[in-house]
Design a protein around this motif. Sequence first.
Motif, PDB file in Angstrom:
ATOM      1  N   LEU A  41       0.838  -1.204   0.000  1.00 34.65           N
ATOM      2  CA  LEU A  41       0.000   0.000   0.000  1.00 34.65           C
ATOM      3  C   LEU A  41       0.873   1.254   0.000  1.00 34.65           C
ATOM      4  O   LEU A  41       0.565   2.241  -0.675  1.00 34.65           O
ATOM      5  N   ALA A  42       1.966   1.209   0.760  1.00 31.45           N
ATOM      6  CA  ALA A  42       2.909   2.336   0.781  1.00 31.45           C
ATOM      7  C   ALA A  42       3.526   2.532  -0.603  1.00 31.45           C
ATOM      8  O   ALA A  42       3.730   3.666  -1.050  1.00 31.45           O
ATOM      9  N   GLU A  43       3.800   1.428  -1.281  1.00 32.60           N
ATOM     10  CA  GLU A  43       4.388   1.497  -2.621  1.00 32.60           C
ATOM     11  C   GLU A  43       3.433   2.093  -3.644  1.00 32.60           C
ATOM     12  O   GLU A  43       3.864   2.593  -4.673  1.00 32.60           O
ATOM     13  N   THR A  44       2.130   2.040  -3.360  1.00 32.74           N
ATOM     14  CA  THR A  44       1.145   2.591  -4.293  1.00 32.74           C
ATOM     15  C   THR A  44       0.519   3.889  -3.792  1.00 32.74           C
ATOM     16  O   THR A  44      -0.557   4.277  -4.229  1.00 32.74           O
ATOM     17  N   GLY A  45       1.180   4.562  -2.842  1.00 35.35           N
ATOM     18  CA  GLY A  45       0.749   5.911  -2.466  1.00 35.35           C
ATOM     19  C   GLY A  45       0.013   6.081  -1.155  1.00 35.35           C
ATOM     20  O   GLY A  45      -0.557   7.146  -0.911  1.00 35.35           O
ATOM     21  N   LEU A  46       0.008   5.069  -0.298  1.00 32.78           N
ATOM     22  CA  LEU A  46      -0.621   5.231   1.020  1.00 32.78           C
ATOM     23  C   LEU A  46       0.045   6.398   1.745  1.00 32.78           C
ATOM     24  O   LEU A  46       1.269   6.504   1.771  1.00 32.78           O
ATOM     25  N   ALA A  62       2.098   0.810  14.814  1.00 26.07           N
ATOM     26  CA  ALA A  62       2.799   2.100  14.816  1.00 26.07           C
ATOM     27  C   ALA A  62       4.303   1.891  14.677  1.00 26.07           C
ATOM     28  O   ALA A  62       4.967   2.580  13.892  1.00 26.07           O
ATOM     29  N   GLU A  63       4.846   0.935  15.416  1.00 25.15           N
ATOM     30  CA  GLU A  63       6.280   0.649  15.310  1.00 25.15           C
ATOM     31  C   GLU A  63       6.643   0.206  13.890  1.00 25.15           C
ATOM     32  O   GLU A  63       7.706   0.562  13.370  1.00 25.15           O
ATOM     33  N   THR A  64       5.745  -0.540  13.267  1.00 19.71           N
ATOM     34  CA  THR A  64       5.954  -0.980  11.880  1.00 19.71           C
ATOM     35  C   THR A  64       5.975   0.228  10.946  1.00 19.71           C
ATOM     36  O   THR A  64       6.813   0.308  10.042  1.00 19.71           O
ATOM     37  N   VAL A  65       5.063   1.172  11.171  1.00 18.42           N
ATOM     38  CA  VAL A  65       5.028   2.391  10.351  1.00 18.42           C
ATOM     39  C   VAL A  65       6.348   3.140  10.495  1.00 18.42           C
ATOM     40  O   VAL A  65       6.925   3.594   9.495  1.00 18.42           O
ATOM     41  N   PHE A  66       6.858   3.256  11.714  1.00  9.26           N
ATOM     42  CA  PHE A  66       8.121   3.981  11.920  1.00  9.26           C
ATOM     43  C   PHE A  66       9.259   3.313  11.146  1.00  9.26           C
ATOM     44  O   PHE A  66      10.106   3.995  10.576  1.00  9.26           O
ATOM     45  N   GLU A  67       9.266   1.978  11.127  1.00  7.37           N
ATOM     46  CA  GLU A  67      10.291   1.265  10.353  1.00  7.37           C
ATOM     47  C   GLU A  67      10.121   1.552   8.859  1.00  7.37           C
ATOM     48  O   GLU A  67      11.104   1.790   8.148  1.00  7.37           O
ATOM     49  N   LEU A  68       8.881   1.540   8.375  1.00 14.96           N
ATOM     50  CA  LEU A  68       8.611   1.775   6.957  1.00 14.96           C
ATOM     51  C   LEU A  68       8.919   3.216   6.536  1.00 14.96           C
ATOM     52  O   LEU A  68       9.226   3.471   5.370  1.00 14.96           O
ATOM     53  N   GLU A  70      11.433   4.845   7.042  1.00 13.29           N
ATOM     54  CA  GLU A  70      12.811   4.977   6.566  1.00 13.29           C
ATOM     55  C   GLU A  70      12.855   4.927   5.043  1.00 13.29           C
ATOM     56  O   GLU A  70      13.625   5.653   4.418  1.00 13.29           O
ATOM     57  N   ASP A  71      12.013   4.080   4.435  1.00 14.34           N
ATOM     58  CA  ASP A  71      11.947   3.979   2.977  1.00 14.34           C
ATOM     59  C   ASP A  71      10.802   4.793   2.375  1.00 14.34           C
ATOM     60  O   ASP A  71      10.819   5.099   1.181  1.00 14.34           O
ATOM     61  N   PHE A  72       9.813   5.115   3.195  1.00 15.15           N
ATOM     62  CA  PHE A  72       8.638   5.866   2.736  1.00 15.15           C
ATOM     63  C   PHE A  72       8.387   7.041   3.682  1.00 15.15           C
ATOM     64  O   PHE A  72       7.445   7.022   4.472  1.00 15.15           O
TER      65      PHE A  72
END
Length: 185
Positions: A41-46, A62-68, A70-72
Motif C-alpha cells: 500500500l505504501a508502494e502505491t501511495g498510502l 505504529a512501530e511498523t510504520v516507523f520502520e517503513l 525509513e523507505d517511505f
Amino acid sequence: MPTYKVIAISGYKPFELGIFQKDHPSAAFIKAAFKKEILPLAETGLEWILISGQLGAELWAAETVFELQEDFPELKLAVITPFLEQEEKWNEKNKEWYESILISADFVDSVTKKKYENPAQFKLKNQFFIHKSDALLLLYDPEKEGSPRFLYEMAQQVDGYPVTLITFYDLQQIVEEEQLKKYEF
C-alpha cells in the motif's frame, strides 16, 4: 492492488493474545504481518495510517510504520484516541511505550475532547475511523472473539468499505516464512 490514501489499523489487545510484554517474540511476527500488508500500500501511495493508540496490535502497527518511514518518509501516522488520557490507568511500562509512539507520531488528537465517560466513546471512535479512512486493516480472527469485534462488525455494515483481516492462520504463515528465512543460506 487497490490504492488507498488513508487506512485505519486496529486489532487485539496484548492480553487477548496472551502477550504480556511489548517485546515478546510473538510481537515480531505480528509486526511482520502488518508490514506484509502495509508495504504494498505504501508502494502505491498510502499516505496515512490511523490508530487509536490502544495497547497491542495498534502500537505494534505504529512501530511498523516507523520502520517503513525509513523507505517511505511520506507515510504518516495519526494517533486519534477515543478520549483524553486513555493511558491514565496503565502501568508505567505501557505508559512509556504509548508515550514513545505519541512522540514519534505525525498527528495526535482525540475524538471526544474529554476523559473517559462511557463506552459510547469507543463507538464514536470506531465510526470516526471508518468515516475517515479508505480501508481497515484488522488483526482479528472471527473464530476468536475479542475487542476488535465491535469495529469489525461496524465496518461490515458499510457498503463497499474494504476490510483486510490478519487472522491466526495468517500469523502462522508469517511464523513459517520467518523460520524458513532463518534456515536459508
